[in-house]
Design a protein around this motif. Structure first.
Motif, PDB file in Angstrom:
ATOM      1  N   GLU A 184      37.978 122.201  20.384  1.00 49.30           N
ATOM      2  CA  GLU A 184      39.170 122.827  20.674  1.00 49.30           C
ATOM      3  C   GLU A 184      40.255 122.911  19.565  1.00 49.30           C
ATOM      4  OE1 GLU A 184      41.928 125.238  22.563  1.00 49.30           O
ATOM      5  OE2 GLU A 184      42.375 123.273  21.880  1.00 49.30           O
ATOM      6  N   HIS A 185      40.422 121.556  19.422  1.00 51.49           N
ATOM      7  CA  HIS A 185      41.322 121.355  18.344  1.00 51.49           C
ATOM      8  C   HIS A 185      41.128 119.747  17.708  1.00 51.49           C
ATOM      9  CE1 HIS A 185      43.884 120.103  21.801  1.00 51.49           C
ATOM     10  NE2 HIS A 185      44.153 118.931  21.067  1.00 51.49           N
ATOM     11  N   ILE A 186      41.904 119.789  16.534  1.00 53.57           N
ATOM     12  CA  ILE A 186      41.969 118.454  15.945  1.00 53.57           C
ATOM     13  C   ILE A 186      43.405 118.140  15.878  1.00 53.57           C
ATOM     14  CG2 ILE A 186      41.428 116.963  13.948  1.00 53.57           C
ATOM     15  CD1 ILE A 186      39.106 118.849  13.490  1.00 53.57           C
TER      16      ILE A 186
ATOM     17  N   ILE B  18      43.892 123.921  14.713  1.00 54.01           N
ATOM     18  CA  ILE B  18      44.566 122.443  13.925  1.00 54.01           C
ATOM     19  C   ILE B  18      45.875 122.474  14.606  1.00 54.01           C
ATOM     20  CG2 ILE B  18      45.804 121.287  11.816  1.00 54.01           C
ATOM     21  CD1 ILE B  18      42.939 121.694  11.286  1.00 54.01           C
ATOM     22  N   GLU B  19      46.394 120.994  15.256  1.00 53.86           N
ATOM     23  CA  GLU B  19      47.261 120.917  15.908  1.00 53.86           C
ATOM     24  C   GLU B  19      48.133 119.870  15.247  1.00 53.86           C
ATOM     25  OE1 GLU B  19      48.366 119.774  20.622  1.00 53.86           O
ATOM     26  OE2 GLU B  19      46.902 118.465  19.618  1.00 53.86           O
ATOM     27  N   LEU B  20      49.315 120.255  14.717  1.00 53.93           N
ATOM     28  CA  LEU B  20      49.997 119.164  14.087  1.00 53.93           C
ATOM     29  C   LEU B  20      51.116 118.548  14.928  1.00 53.93           C
ATOM     30  CD1 LEU B  20      50.993 121.065  10.589  1.00 53.93           C
ATOM     31  CD2 LEU B  20      49.213 119.307  10.926  1.00 53.93           C
TER      32      LEU B  20
ATOM     33  N   HIS C  40      44.797 112.150  14.449  1.00 50.44           N
ATOM     34  CA  HIS C  40      45.224 111.582  15.711  1.00 50.44           C
ATOM     35  C   HIS C  40      44.042 111.334  16.588  1.00 50.44           C
ATOM     36  CE1 HIS C  40      47.379 110.888  19.439  1.00 50.44           C
ATOM     37  NE2 HIS C  40      47.817 109.857  18.769  1.00 50.44           N
ATOM     38  N   HIS C  41      43.601 112.552  16.874  1.00 51.39           N
ATOM     39  CA  HIS C  41      42.669 112.831  18.057  1.00 51.39           C
ATOM     40  C   HIS C  41      41.777 113.983  17.931  1.00 51.39           C
ATOM     41  CE1 HIS C  41      45.963 115.331  19.864  1.00 51.39           C
ATOM     42  NE2 HIS C  41      44.998 116.088  20.281  1.00 51.39           N
ATOM     43  N   ILE C  42      40.672 114.164  18.615  1.00 49.15           N
ATOM     44  CA  ILE C  42      39.889 115.112  18.455  1.00 49.15           C
ATOM     45  C   ILE C  42      39.818 115.716  19.960  1.00 49.15           C
ATOM     46  CG2 ILE C  42      37.547 113.955  18.376  1.00 49.15           C
ATOM     47  CD1 ILE C  42      36.619 115.812  16.729  1.00 49.15           C
ATOM     48  N   ALA C  43      39.692 117.020  19.960  1.00 53.61           N
ATOM     49  CA  ALA C  43      39.744 117.693  21.613  1.00 53.61           C
ATOM     50  C   ALA C  43      38.533 118.664  21.520  1.00 53.61           C
ATOM     51  CB  ALA C  43      40.917 118.397  21.635  1.00 53.61           C
ATOM     52  N   PHE C  44      37.786 118.313  22.456  1.00 54.78           N
ATOM     53  CA  PHE C  44      36.644 119.225  23.007  1.00 54.78           C
ATOM     54  C   PHE C  44      36.819 120.089  24.060  1.00 54.78           C
ATOM     55  CE2 PHE C  44      34.735 115.166  21.207  1.00 54.78           C
ATOM     56  CZ  PHE C  44      34.132 115.747  20.165  1.00 54.78           C
TER      57      PHE C  44
ATOM     58  N   THR D   8      39.901 110.485  21.997  1.00 52.63           N
ATOM     59  CA  THR D   8      39.089 111.716  22.482  1.00 52.63           C
ATOM     60  C   THR D   8      39.862 112.492  23.592  1.00 52.63           C
ATOM     61  OG1 THR D   8      36.944 110.870  21.602  1.00 52.63           O
ATOM     62  CG2 THR D   8      37.117 112.659  23.162  1.00 52.63           C
ATOM     63  N   GLU D   9      40.071 113.905  23.562  1.00 55.64           N
ATOM     64  CA  GLU D   9      40.587 114.649  24.471  1.00 55.64           C
ATOM     65  C   GLU D   9      39.672 115.637  25.120  1.00 55.64           C
ATOM     66  OE1 GLU D   9      44.163 116.726  22.859  1.00 55.64           O
ATOM     67  OE2 GLU D   9      44.222 118.117  24.612  1.00 55.64           O
ATOM     68  N   LEU D  10      39.746 115.829  26.422  1.00 57.73           N
ATOM     69  CA  LEU D  10      38.876 116.890  26.820  1.00 57.73           C
ATOM     70  C   LEU D  10      40.042 118.213  27.461  1.00 57.73           C
ATOM     71  CD1 LEU D  10      36.441 115.099  29.422  1.00 57.73           C
ATOM     72  CD2 LEU D  10      36.108 115.829  26.812  1.00 57.73           C
TER      73      LEU D  10
END
Ligand code: ZN
Length: 136
Positions: A7-9, A54-56, A78-82, A128-130
């Motif tokens: 979804e985003h980084i 991309i989420e700054l 900082h994190h990766i979001a699935f 890790t984010e869902l």
């Protein structure tokens, strides 16, 4: 498991003003949304890259999670979001498999998504984010 895509980084930056021009002028993305998430003490800027964002993340408080992250590690990923379907059940099944959850139930993140973080202890070092978009 029904992860559909990244979804985003999430990338921690000291300030959006300095970071946005790199993404716009050098990489050629367009910042389409800037939003403050008070809950997480951050201001976020979003760029679309295919179906991934991309989420700054700029901290609005040195004691917030991004403020502390930058103090410890500096700017960077900082994190990766699935993106998942049925986030509540995904969390439940991960917990049953022994994953330590930061959020046992989803909360509201930027862009109205339901989000939940898994503890980096359980994810081999990557926060890790869902997330699930229930608005579409
Ligand atoms: Zn995120």
């Amino acid at each position: 498991m029904s992860i559909t895509h990244i979804e985003h980084i999430g990338i921690a930056v000291k300030n959006l003003q300095d970071a946005i021009p790199f993404y716009e002028n050098i990489l050629g993305f367009k910042c389409y949304n800037i939003e403050e998430v008070k809950d997480q003490k951050v201001k976020t800027a979003f760029f679309m890259v295919g179906q991934t964002k991309i989420e700054l993340l700029e901290s609005t408080d040195p004691e917030g999670p991004i403020g502390k992250f930058i103090e410890k590690k500096g700017e960077g990923i900082h994190h990766i979001a699935f993106a998942v379907k049925d986030i509540e059940n995904q969390l439940k099944s991960m917990e049953e498999k022994g994953v330590t959850l930061i959020d046992k139930t989803p909360r509201k993140g930027a862009e109205g998504l339901d989000i939940a973080f898994l503890h980096p202890k359980s994810t081999i070092g990557i926060l890790t984010e869902l997330c699930e978009n229930k608005n579409k």
